[in-house]
Design an enzyme around this catalytic site. Structure first.
Site, PDB file in Angstrom:
ATOM      1  N   HIS A  18       0.846  -1.209   0.000  1.00 12.27           N
ATOM      2  CA  HIS A  18       0.000   0.000   0.000  1.00 12.27           C
ATOM      3  C   HIS A  18       0.875   1.251   0.000  1.00 12.27           C
ATOM      4  O   HIS A  18       0.606   2.203  -0.735  1.00 12.27           O
ATOM      5  CB  HIS A  18      -0.909   0.033   1.234  1.00 12.27           C
ATOM      6  CG  HIS A  18      -1.885  -1.083   1.310  1.00 12.27           C
ATOM      7  ND1 HIS A  18      -2.025  -1.883   2.424  1.00 12.27           N
ATOM      8  CD2 HIS A  18      -2.792  -1.541   0.411  1.00 12.27           C
ATOM      9  CE1 HIS A  18      -2.969  -2.771   2.208  1.00 12.27           C
ATOM     10  NE2 HIS A  18      -3.446  -2.594   0.986  1.00 12.27           N
ATOM     11  N   LYS A  42     -16.623  -7.928   5.061  1.00 12.55           N
ATOM     12  CA  LYS A  42     -15.344  -8.291   5.668  1.00 12.55           C
ATOM     13  C   LYS A  42     -15.363  -8.014   7.157  1.00 12.55           C
ATOM     14  O   LYS A  42     -15.919  -7.012   7.607  1.00 12.55           O
ATOM     15  CB  LYS A  42     -14.199  -7.484   5.034  1.00 12.55           C
ATOM     16  CG  LYS A  42     -13.923  -7.832   3.590  1.00 12.55           C
ATOM     17  CD  LYS A  42     -12.722  -7.062   3.073  1.00 12.55           C
ATOM     18  CE  LYS A  42     -12.422  -7.415   1.625  1.00 12.55           C
ATOM     19  NZ  LYS A  42     -11.269  -6.652   1.126  1.00 12.55           N
ATOM     20  N   ARG A  91      -1.421  -6.178  -8.646  1.00 12.31           N
ATOM     21  CA  ARG A  91      -0.265  -7.066  -8.493  1.00 12.31           C
ATOM     22  C   ARG A  91      -0.184  -8.081  -9.628  1.00 12.31           C
ATOM     23  O   ARG A  91       0.875  -8.342 -10.158  1.00 12.31           O
ATOM     24  CB  ARG A  91      -0.343  -7.805  -7.156  1.00 12.31           C
ATOM     25  CG  ARG A  91      -0.120  -6.906  -5.966  1.00 12.31           C
ATOM     26  CD  ARG A  91      -0.383  -7.631  -4.706  1.00 12.31           C
ATOM     27  NE  ARG A  91      -1.764  -8.135  -4.777  1.00 12.31           N
ATOM     28  CZ  ARG A  91      -2.416  -8.686  -3.786  1.00 12.31           C
ATOM     29  NH1 ARG A  91      -1.839  -8.866  -2.647  1.00 12.31           N
ATOM     30  NH2 ARG A  91      -3.655  -9.087  -3.937  1.00 12.31           N
ATOM     31  N   SER A 129      -2.682  -7.931   2.171  1.00 13.60           N
ATOM     32  CA  SER A 129      -3.178  -7.850   3.546  1.00 13.60           C
ATOM     33  C   SER A 129      -3.715  -9.189   4.034  1.00 13.60           C
ATOM     34  O   SER A 129      -3.513  -9.565   5.187  1.00 13.60           O
ATOM     35  CB  SER A 129      -4.277  -6.793   3.662  1.00 13.60           C
ATOM     36  OG  SER A 129      -3.750  -5.511   3.494  1.00 13.60           O
TER      37      SER A 129
END
Length: 163
Positions: A18, A42, A91, A129
């Site tokens: 991040h 979440k 990514r 994460s």
């Protein structure tokens, strides 16, 4: 007109990946707002307030960066803060496919908000994460993936739990 960008995410926890995206994107805009989103799907490991404290601490020296907690649609948050841009880190190819669907939905909801994708630096491709949380939940050392304020806080938490 000021170019304001929102970098939304749960940041649970905020990682070096991040940090990489923030450092590389902040120069593209006049102001970058890191938006810690409350996602009803979440269950975060760390409280919204803790994540806010970490991110504010990390960027306390940079007046171009602000941090907020928001609920609801990301495009609604953009409207509230005057952001015309959303930045997202990518990514892998599957990240792009997932993020493109969200960007298309956001564009359908508000055609004035543009999503900008930045690929992460190669050394951060495996830093997610979710994986960092897995390491932490299983008693591992995730410090190599975390900025200093996050690392220090988590190490102190782990020390406090030891008998």
């Amino acid at each position: 007109m000021q170019r304001i960008c929102l970098f939304p995410g749960t940041f649970d926890p905020f990682t070096l990946g991040h940090l990489d995206i923030v450092k590389r994107s902040v120069g593209l805009f006049d102001k970058l707002v890191i938006g810690i989103g409350k996602n009803i799907n979440k269950k975060p490991m760390f409280s919204d307030e803790q994540r806010l404290v970490w991110v504010k601490d990390i960027f306390k020296e940079d007046p171009r960066i602000d941090v907020i907690i928001y609920e609801g649609l990301t495009v609604q948050c953009c409207k509230k803060i005057g952001a015309k841009y959303i930045v997202r880190g990518i990514r892998y190819v599957n990240d792009f496919e997932y993020e493109k669907v969200i960007a298309d939905m956001n564009r359908s909801l508000d055609a004035e908000v543009e999503t900008v994708f930045l690929t992460c630096s190669p050394q951060f491709t495996s830093v997610a994460s979710t994986l960092v949380r897995d390491v932490l939940m299983n008693g591992g050392d995730a410090s190599q993936f975390l900025p200093e304020p996050v690392k220090s806080h988590i190490l102190n938490m782990q020390k406090d739990r030891q008998p």
